[in-house]
Design an enzyme around this catalytic site. Sequence first.
Site, PDB file in Angstrom:
ATOM      1  N   TYR A  28       0.830  -1.204   0.000  1.00 24.87           N
ATOM      2  CA  TYR A  28       0.000   0.000   0.000  1.00 24.87           C
ATOM      3  C   TYR A  28       0.867   1.257   0.000  1.00 24.87           C
ATOM      4  O   TYR A  28       0.565   2.234  -0.681  1.00 24.87           O
ATOM      5  CB  TYR A  28      -0.921  -0.001   1.226  1.00 24.87           C
ATOM      6  CG  TYR A  28      -1.656   1.300   1.415  1.00 24.87           C
ATOM      7  CD1 TYR A  28      -2.656   1.689   0.533  1.00 24.87           C
ATOM      8  CD2 TYR A  28      -1.340   2.162   2.473  1.00 24.87           C
ATOM      9  CE1 TYR A  28      -3.326   2.902   0.690  1.00 24.87           C
ATOM     10  CE2 TYR A  28      -2.003   3.367   2.632  1.00 24.87           C
ATOM     11  CZ  TYR A  28      -2.994   3.726   1.745  1.00 24.87           C
ATOM     12  OH  TYR A  28      -3.641   4.928   1.889  1.00 24.87           O
ATOM     13  N   GLN A 131      -4.839  18.593   5.502  1.00 22.48           N
ATOM     14  CA  GLN A 131      -5.014  18.374   4.065  1.00 22.48           C
ATOM     15  C   GLN A 131      -6.465  18.023   3.808  1.00 22.48           C
ATOM     16  O   GLN A 131      -6.975  17.006   4.273  1.00 22.48           O
ATOM     17  CB  GLN A 131      -4.115  17.239   3.585  1.00 22.48           C
ATOM     18  CG  GLN A 131      -4.303  16.916   2.103  1.00 22.48           C
ATOM     19  CD  GLN A 131      -4.250  15.425   1.819  1.00 22.48           C
ATOM     20  OE1 GLN A 131      -4.606  14.613   2.665  1.00 22.48           O
ATOM     21  NE2 GLN A 131      -3.803  15.056   0.639  1.00 22.48           N
ATOM     22  N   ARG A 168      -4.429   1.160  -8.771  1.00 17.73           N
ATOM     23  CA  ARG A 168      -3.262   0.623  -8.087  1.00 17.73           C
ATOM     24  C   ARG A 168      -3.306  -0.902  -8.065  1.00 17.73           C
ATOM     25  O   ARG A 168      -3.930  -1.510  -7.186  1.00 17.73           O
ATOM     26  CB  ARG A 168      -3.163   1.203  -6.681  1.00 17.73           C
ATOM     27  CG  ARG A 168      -3.045   2.736  -6.696  1.00 17.73           C
ATOM     28  CD  ARG A 168      -3.129   3.359  -5.343  1.00 17.73           C
ATOM     29  NE  ARG A 168      -3.246   4.825  -5.483  1.00 17.73           N
ATOM     30  CZ  ARG A 168      -3.632   5.639  -4.514  1.00 17.73           C
ATOM     31  NH1 ARG A 168      -3.916   5.152  -3.318  1.00 17.73           N
ATOM     32  NH2 ARG A 168      -3.727   6.933  -4.729  1.00 17.73           N
ATOM     33  N   HIS A 278       1.447  13.296  -6.432  1.00 14.68           N
ATOM     34  CA  HIS A 278       0.872  12.356  -5.463  1.00 14.68           C
ATOM     35  C   HIS A 278       1.767  11.129  -5.286  1.00 14.68           C
ATOM     36  O   HIS A 278       1.289  10.016  -5.063  1.00 14.68           O
ATOM     37  CB  HIS A 278      -0.535  11.931  -5.905  1.00 14.68           C
ATOM     38  CG  HIS A 278      -1.493  11.756  -4.760  1.00 14.68           C
ATOM     39  ND1 HIS A 278      -2.255  12.784  -4.256  1.00 14.68           N
ATOM     40  CD2 HIS A 278      -1.809  10.669  -4.013  1.00 14.68           C
ATOM     41  CE1 HIS A 278      -2.997  12.339  -3.265  1.00 14.68           C
ATOM     42  NE2 HIS A 278      -2.742  11.055  -3.090  1.00 14.68           N
TER      43      HIS A 278
END
Length: 388
Positions: A28, A131, A168, A278
């Site tokens: 991850y 954020q 992903r 990112h």
Amino acid sequence: MASTDLYPSVQFLHDAAKRRLPKFSYDYVDGGTGLEVGMKRNRAALDAITLTPRYVTDWEPLNIEVELFGKKFSRPFGIAPMGLAGLQWPRAELAFARAGKTANIPTCLSTSCTVNIEEFGEIAGDNGWFQLYPPVDQEMNDDLLKRAANSGLGPLVVTVDVPDRGWRPRDMYNGLSLPPRITIASLYQAAIRPRWSWATMLAGIPHFKTLGKYSPDKSFRGMADFSREQLGKPISVERLKRIREKWQGDLIIKGVMHASDAEDAIKIGYDGIWVSNHGGRQLDACLSPVEVLPEIVSTVTDKGIVMVDSGFSTGVDIVRGLALGAKFVFCGRAFMWGVSVLGNQGPCHVADLLTNEVKTTLTQIGCPNLSNLNSSWIGNHKKSLSSS
């Protein structure tokens, strides 16, 4: 706890994390989107930047302090926001907050955090930044702003580079989800990592605590589904303007990769530009931040503060980013590897590692005063990257 002397760099922590974390947890953090070309490009672009030393100098006293938005920080780097950090170590965000306070650096809390914003604020104070992934629901958006302000946090960071969920493959293959999908493979991965399993079992399954307040269904599954419904959507210019109107403090836009976006954000009234792809987790065909950084810095000039992240994992990397014109550098995975291996003490160790590396690098290039660092210390990095 293992002696920190065993981990003299972030790379040592990275290697150790692979041995200590279940595969789904390690992947991850370690993984990116698609074929992970963008993530690898981040590393290659940084490695291509050379620094040219100058040793005939007056050798000023070593000074790495930086002032951002009226507050002086002791080091030129901070801890980037990372969602689901509790999957690596229970309440990891609070360990980041303590390290940020100790080192006097900013620590940014993700909307997708596994702690409450209020408990983070109690530790971080105005060293803590929030954020914001702007949720679909405007009332929830406004309440998150209110909670961030009431928690005593510093600047608000609005992330715009997640208009959709990243593709992903590692996470998809591992079946990573919240709540975790229990499979024979995941049970085996957890069983062979008893330290992680025991700590996670004692703390409870991590979930999105800050967002959980708004979910009508308080089950793990319900809160996870609610988060997916609310976050990860395109952010319109009108939304950006509305956030500017609602937030009274310093405001930063994160995920900028084009000079025109930076220029438009400054016109709307944003105070800071955070250059980022990112960490290679959203668009695989993206340039690295350091490749676009000089143009963005040139466009923004003195109208705002330019910061950068994505792939920075050493003090040399940090100096590279600063020499290219960034005012500040944020590191994410580096601190995640620290907390994964050394628990609550890990982020402090990473902060000390990076500090020593920054100081050593500045001394080695003959620029002990950070305020004197600029692009004149850099070679032709574009040429080096294209030939690598």
